[in-house]
Scaffold this active site. Structure first.
Site: not given
Length: 346
Positions: A21-23, A43, A105
Site C-alpha cells: 500500500i505504501a508503494r 525497520r 484505514k
C-alpha cells in the site's frame, strides 16, 4: 521541532513502512501537486533505501528505523502504512515528534483506540486524517452532492460489495488475527463508508459471517437501516465480488462500478409505465480531476488542510471515522470476532 506549515512550499511527506500500500501511495504522491516525498522509514535500512530510490528524488532521505524518520525535520506529514494493529503506537510517536498524520484505514483496530488517536492529535495540535480515499474521490463527492440535491430522486435502497480472494501464508497481515486480519476491517469499511456518505448514519446494522479456524472473519454480510433507506453490504476474503454499488431511488437507479474509486456513476431513469430508460441515462462525473488512481486526491486534501491550519478534514472528519469504527466494533461482536492486541515489535 519548529512548525514547518509554510504556505507556498511543497508539503514534505514521510512514509512509515514500505509495503504494497505504501508503494501504491508513493506513486500517486509523485504526481500530486504541492507534495514531495521527503523521507521514508523502515525497520530494514536496505528496504528504506530501495524504496527512496524507486519513488523519491535526490533529496529523499531513507531511514532504517521509524524513530529516525520521525526525527527528520524535512518531514511535515507522516503517512502510516503499517498493519492496523500498530497504527495507534505509530501515530502516537509521530504526534510526539511534532508531525501531522495520515493513517491508513482503518485508522485503528477499534473505536477506543481511534478516540485515543484523536485525543493525541488534539493534545499535540496536529492534523489527523484516516486515509479513506473514497471520501476524497471527485466522483464520489459529486454523486453525494447530486443525491443531496434530489436530482435523481430519493434513495431507498443501497447495495455495495467488495471482495477478492486472499492467497497468503498464515502469518500474512491479511490472515493473522494478531495483526488485525479481518474482511470487515480491510474490505467492509468501504461499503460501510459508502453507505454512510450516501445515506447518513446507520440506525441499525446486523451481520452474519464465516470465520477461519483462527477466528478471522473471512466473509461478512450486513443488513442496514438508514434514515429513509435500507442497505445490504458485503465483504469477502475468499471470493471475487463485483466491487460495485447501486442506489435505487424513486426515480431510477444509480450504478457505480469499482465504487470505492469509480471512473463515473450512471443514473438510469425508470418510467412507471415503460420501465428503465437507458437511452436517457445520465453519466455522473466530476469537474475536479482524479489524481493518479485516486490516492492523490486524499494527499491533496491533506496538503490543503495542513496549509490552511486545519486539524481535521471536512471530507474525512474525525466524527465520521469514529462512527464507522463503532459500527465495525458492534458488527465484529455480533459475529464473534475479537482482537487480543498487537504482537511486540511493531
Amino acid at each position: 521541532m519548529a512548525d514547518t506549515d509554510l504556505p507556498g512550499t511543497d508539503v514534505g511527506w514521510g512514509i512509515l513502512a514500505t509495503g504494497k500500500i505504501a508503494r501504491t501511495f508513493a506513486r500517486d504522491l509523485a504526481v500530486t501537486p504541492g507534495a514531495r516525498l521527503a523521507a521514508v522509514g523502515s525497520r530494514n535500512g536496505d528496504a528504506a533505501a530501495a524504496f527512496a530510490a524507486e519513488h523519491g528524488d535526490d533529496r529523499t532521505a531513507s531511514h532504517g528505523s521509524y524513530d529516525a524518520l520521525l526525527a527528520d525535520p524535512s518531514v511535515e506529514v507522516v503517512y502510516v502504512a503499517t498493519p492496523h494493529a500498530f497504527h495507534l503506537d505509530n501515530a502516537r510517536a509521530a504526534f510526539a515528534a511534532g508531525k501531522h498524520v495520515l493513517c491508513e484505514k482503518p485508522i485503528a483496530l477499534d473505536a477506543a483506540d481511534a478516540a485515543t488517536m484523536v485525543e493525541l492529535a488534539v493534545a499535540h495540535d496536529r492534523f489527523l486524517m484516516e486515509a479513506m480515499w473514497t471520501a476524497c474521490h471527485p466522483v464520489i463527492r459529486a454523486l453525494r452532492d447530486h443525491l443531496a440535491s434530489g436530482r435523481f430522486g430519493t434513495p431507498r435502497h443501497l447495495r455495495a460489495e467488495l471482495g477478492f480472494r486472499v492467497d497468503a501464508p498464515p502469518g500474512d497481515r491479511m490472515l493473522d488475527p494478531a495483526l488485525g486480519a479481518s474482511a470487515l476491517l480491510d474490505m467492509g469499511i468501504y461499503p460501510l463508508t459508502f453507505a454512510h456518505l450516501m445515506l447518513g448514519e446507520a440506525e441499525s446494522l446486523s451481520a452474519t459471517a464465516t470465520l477461519s479456524g483462527r477466528g478471522v472473519d473471512l466473509d461478512v454480510a450486513i443488513a442496514g437501516r438508514y434514515p429513509g433507506a435500507v442497505a445490504n453490504l458485503s465483504a469477502s476474503m475468499t471470493s471475487w465480488s463485483s466491487s460495485s454499488a447501486a442506489i435505487a431511488t424513486d426515480l431510477g437507479r444509480i450504478e457505480i462500478a469499482e465504487f470505492y474509486h469509480p471512473e463515473r456513476a450512471v443514473f438510469v431513469p425508470h418510467d412507471p409505465a415503460a420501465g428503465p430508460q437507458p437511452d436517457r441515462a445520465v453519466a455522473i462525473t466530476a469537474e475536479e480531476p482524479v489524481i493518479g488512481i485516486g490516492y492523490g486526491n486524499e494527499i491533496a486534501e491533506v496538503n490543503r488542510c495542513v496549509r490552511a491550519g486545519l486539524r481535521e478534514s471536512p471530507l474525512v472528519p474525525h466524527s465520521q471515522t469514529l462512527t464507522v469504527l463503532r459500527q465495525m466494533d458492534d458488527l465484529r461482536a455480533q459475529v464473534g470476532v475479537r482482537f487480543d492486541g498487537p504482537p511486540a515489535g511493531g
